[in-house]
Design an enzyme around this catalytic site. Sequence first.
Site, PDB file in Angstrom:
ATOM      1  N   ILE A 154      38.698  41.613 -54.096  1.00 25.43           N
ATOM      2  CA  ILE A 154      38.870  39.963 -54.585  1.00 25.43           C
ATOM      3  C   ILE A 154      39.513  38.974 -53.905  1.00 25.43           C
ATOM      4  O   ILE A 154      40.690  39.429 -53.310  1.00 25.43           O
ATOM      5  CB  ILE A 154      39.725  39.918 -56.572  1.00 25.43           C
ATOM      6  CG1 ILE A 154      38.896  41.308 -57.451  1.00 25.43           C
ATOM      7  CG2 ILE A 154      39.702  38.371 -56.595  1.00 25.43           C
ATOM      8  CD1 ILE A 154      37.965  40.405 -57.479  1.00 25.43           C
ATOM      9  N   LYS A 155      38.175  38.050 -53.571  1.00 29.62           N
ATOM     10  CA  LYS A 155      39.814  36.919 -52.810  1.00 29.62           C
ATOM     11  C   LYS A 155      39.793  35.886 -53.655  1.00 29.62           C
ATOM     12  O   LYS A 155      38.806  35.149 -54.893  1.00 29.62           O
ATOM     13  CB  LYS A 155      38.766  35.675 -52.064  1.00 29.62           C
ATOM     14  CG  LYS A 155      39.492  35.698 -50.568  1.00 29.62           C
ATOM     15  CD  LYS A 155      38.407  33.583 -51.170  1.00 29.62           C
ATOM     16  CE  LYS A 155      39.350  33.314 -49.641  1.00 29.62           C
ATOM     17  NZ  LYS A 155      38.478  31.512 -49.501  1.00 29.62           N
ATOM     18  N   GLN A 156      41.256  35.038 -53.960  1.00 27.85           N
ATOM     19  CA  GLN A 156      41.287  33.702 -55.317  1.00 27.85           C
ATOM     20  C   GLN A 156      41.984  33.251 -54.308  1.00 27.85           C
ATOM     21  O   GLN A 156      43.370  33.612 -53.597  1.00 27.85           O
ATOM     22  CB  GLN A 156      42.133  34.225 -56.408  1.00 27.85           C
ATOM     23  CG  GLN A 156      42.134  34.116 -57.342  1.00 27.85           C
ATOM     24  CD  GLN A 156      40.945  33.486 -57.982  1.00 27.85           C
ATOM     25  OE1 GLN A 156      40.637  31.904 -57.039  1.00 27.85           O
ATOM     26  NE2 GLN A 156      40.354  33.931 -58.699  1.00 27.85           N
TER      27      GLN A 156
END
Length: 352
Positions: A238-240
């Site tokens: 996940i890129k956040q």
Amino acid sequence: MENKNTKDILGDKAAYLLEHTWTAIDKKDIHLPSPHIIEDIWINSNRNNQVLRNFQALLNHGRLGGTGYCSIFPVDQGIEHSAGSAFAPNPIYFDPENIIRLAIEGGCNGVASTFGVLGIMSRKYAHKIPFIVKINHNEFLSYPNTYDQTLFGTIKNAWNMGAVAVGATIYWGSEESRRQLKEIAEAFELAHELGMVTILWCYTRNNNFKVNSIDYHTSADFTGQANHLGVTIQADIIKQKLPTNNGGYLATKHGKTSKLVYEKLTTHHPIDLTRYQVLNCYSGRIGLINSGGESLGDSDLQEAVITAVVNKRAGGMGLILGRKAFQRPFQQGVEMLQSIQNVYLDNEITIA
């Protein structure tokens, strides 16, 4: 760029970030990145052997190879904003080869970019650094501007050019989010069948997420839920964006939450807010990488290292940093990337 250690770069923020402790979410309950993450976490999943091999290849590459941490160099701003806004500060990056060269010389685990950028150089470089093909973008030339993610190619095309992974964005909370959810869930399913790792840019977008001039798009509760939706469609990473505040659910009176999120599971400290993002990634079973953000000039190095320290001490697995590196001279970009990697290589910087 002067070669400094992490504490020097952090300056007067060093103690605040490096000495912070937090016990509400016990670190024993977080699955931390490690050299054995494939055997410890992913061997139990439904991902096939090809995915596991490519995941290991991604984690084994570059200066962070073998640590379980990941440094990804992303360049899709030529589409997401415009080529002029992205590359005018440093025109060598109109040439895709220089994008890939910076990722290699910067010691990154992989390079993430568009079908066009990676495709035009794939025969020369696909075997030299893991390719991550970004399959959708917000096309920003149409007038009036709209915020929607559109597929720019196929999973099969990414596979044919030798990519080990694909990336995609979903604008959670937008009117288009359910269509994007369906498109990307199906794309990720096919990517897994073909053996590719999946990375999701988990962004929130809705004008109603701004209340009384306060922007809650990067609140810990909203971004945490975006992460939880992302891992549900089986994103492997996940890129956040780093959380900047909290209380999006409370301010908008939208959806359901619990007072324990704010009274027990989080504080105002950025490491604790980011820990809540990690918690929503199946307690760290799915790795969280935070975004390096836009380039603002002289403060870029400190801001990038702060983000890396916050991510690592929260239990995340790395950083995805682009503009701060490529909107400056090439060697300075290399040093920028390696400065954030040094945070993950420093055994004295541990989970809070």
